[in-house]
Design a protein around this motif. Structure first.
Motif, short mmCIF file in Angstrom:
data_model
loop_
_atom_site.label_atom_id
_atom_site.label_comp_id
_atom_site.label_asym_id
_atom_site.label_seq_id
_atom_site.Cartn_x
_atom_site.Cartn_y
_atom_site.Cartn_z
N MET A 1 -91.90 -54.00 45.05
CA MET A 1 -91.03 -53.81 43.75
C MET A 1 -89.66 -53.97 44.77
SD MET A 1 -90.22 -52.70 41.04
CE MET A 1 -89.48 -51.63 40.09
N THR A 2 -90.37 -53.62 46.63
CA THR A 2 -88.32 -53.47 46.78
C THR A 2 -87.71 -55.35 46.75
OG1 THR A 2 -89.53 -54.00 48.55
CG2 THR A 2 -87.90 -51.95 49.22
N GLY A 3 -89.06 -56.38 47.03
CA GLY A 3 -88.83 -57.77 47.07
C GLY A 3 -87.99 -58.50 45.84
N PHE A 4 -88.67 -57.39 44.72
CA PHE A 4 -87.94 -57.93 42.97
C PHE A 4 -86.73 -57.66 43.24
CE2 PHE A 4 -86.79 -56.40 38.92
CZ PHE A 4 -86.96 -57.54 38.63
N ARG A 5 -86.15 -56.33 44.19
CA ARG A 5 -85.06 -55.62 44.28
C ARG A 5 -83.75 -56.78 44.97
NH1 ARG A 5 -84.18 -50.38 47.33
NH2 ARG A 5 -86.22 -50.44 46.08
N LYS A 6 -84.57 -56.97 45.69
CA LYS A 6 -83.63 -57.60 46.69
C LYS A 6 -83.36 -59.08 46.08
CE LYS A 6 -84.78 -56.53 51.26
NZ LYS A 6 -86.47 -56.91 52.37
N PHE A 7 -84.17 -59.83 45.26
CA PHE A 7 -84.11 -61.03 44.62
C PHE A 7 -83.01 -60.46 42.84
CE2 PHE A 7 -85.27 -63.26 40.55
CZ PHE A 7 -85.58 -64.50 40.98
N ILE A 8 -83.38 -59.98 42.13
CA ILE A 8 -82.38 -59.54 42.04
C ILE A 8 -80.92 -59.45 42.29
CG2 ILE A 8 -81.97 -57.67 39.67
CD1 ILE A 8 -83.71 -59.95 39.02
N LEU A 9 -80.99 -58.66 42.74
CA LEU A 9 -79.96 -58.60 43.79
C LEU A 9 -79.28 -59.17 44.49
CD1 LEU A 9 -79.62 -54.43 44.14
CD2 LEU A 9 -78.88 -55.60 42.26
N ARG A 10 -79.89 -60.25 44.52
CA ARG A 10 -78.72 -61.62 45.30
C ARG A 10 -78.06 -62.09 44.83
NH1 ARG A 10 -84.13 -65.47 46.10
NH2 ARG A 10 -84.55 -65.03 48.13
N GLY A 11 -76.78 -62.57 45.96
CA GLY A 11 -75.56 -62.98 45.55
C GLY A 11 -74.98 -64.19 44.61
N ASN A 12 -76.24 -65.20 45.00
CA ASN A 12 -75.85 -66.57 44.12
C ASN A 12 -76.86 -65.96 43.37
OD1 ASN A 12 -78.86 -65.77 44.78
ND2 ASN A 12 -79.00 -67.83 46.19
N LEU A 13 -78.04 -65.08 42.72
CA LEU A 13 -78.22 -64.88 41.24
C LEU A 13 -77.85 -64.45 40.47
CD1 LEU A 13 -80.99 -65.63 39.48
CD2 LEU A 13 -81.43 -63.45 40.66
N VAL A 14 -76.80 -63.47 40.63
CA VAL A 14 -75.39 -62.31 39.69
C VAL A 14 -74.70 -63.15 40.00
CG1 VAL A 14 -73.56 -60.71 39.79
CG2 VAL A 14 -75.74 -60.40 40.58
N ASP A 15 -73.76 -64.88 40.43
CA ASP A 15 -72.50 -65.48 40.51
C ASP A 15 -73.59 -66.87 38.97
OD1 ASP A 15 -71.35 -64.68 41.91
OD2 ASP A 15 -72.23 -66.01 43.94
N LEU A 16 -74.75 -66.75 39.64
CA LEU A 16 -75.86 -67.94 38.63
C LEU A 16 -75.57 -67.19 36.88
CD1 LEU A 16 -76.65 -70.67 37.76
CD2 LEU A 16 -78.21 -69.16 38.07
N ALA A 17 -75.97 -65.94 36.80
CA ALA A 17 -75.92 -65.03 35.40
C ALA A 17 -74.79 -64.96 35.10
CB ALA A 17 -76.01 -63.85 36.00
#
Length: 142
Positions: A1-17
């Motif tokens: 679950m921590t890996g998924f949380r890190k993936f979702i909260l990445r800065g570049n993923l949020v920027d892409l969204a």
């Protein structure tokens, strides 16, 4: 679950969204601008671009290529509006900023890095400049 949380909260993923959402909204804005202003203007000058009635049939299967032509024509109009209303003015604006930046920067003769005009040493290769701002190769620091 921590890996998924890190993936979702990445800065570049949020920027892409955010970029996808803003791009989608901007796309609908341009499409509505073309539908509200450009298409009626073209209709007033000539004929409204609507090829939806064009089709052909093979063995009772209809191929509505007219709908595709209408969308392709709308795409070209929207791309032209986007280029002349947004891309071209912003390119000129960026060119103005680049020209102002060029007046405050120069190329280091040793490594071709952009440095401020008043710099006495290149931050990249550490070449020292004399009063005329020319590089002296023997003053390089290792």
């Amino acid at each position: 679950m921590t890996g998924f949380r890190k993936f979702i909260l990445r800065g570049n993923l949020v920027d892409l969204a955010v970029a996808v959402v803003v791009g989608s909204l901007f796309s609908s804005l341009i499409k509505q601008f073309v539908a509200s202003f450009i298409t009626p203007l073209l209709g007033a000058i000539g004929a409204a671009p609507n090829f939806d009635h064009l089709s052909f049939t093979i063995r009772r299967h209809a191929f509505t290529y007219g709908a595709f032509l209408t969308e392709a024509f709308s795409f070209v109009i929207a791309a032209a509006v986007m280029y002349f209303a947004i891309v071209s003015p912003f390119s000129r604006l960026i060119h103005l900023f680049d020209r102002e930046q060029a007046a405050t920067e120069k190329d280091c003769p040793a490594c071709a890095m952009k440095i401020p005009v008043a710099a006495k040493r290149c931050p990249e290769c550490t070449t020292v400049f004399d009063l005329e701002h020319s590089a002296t190769e023997d003053a390089k620091i290792s």
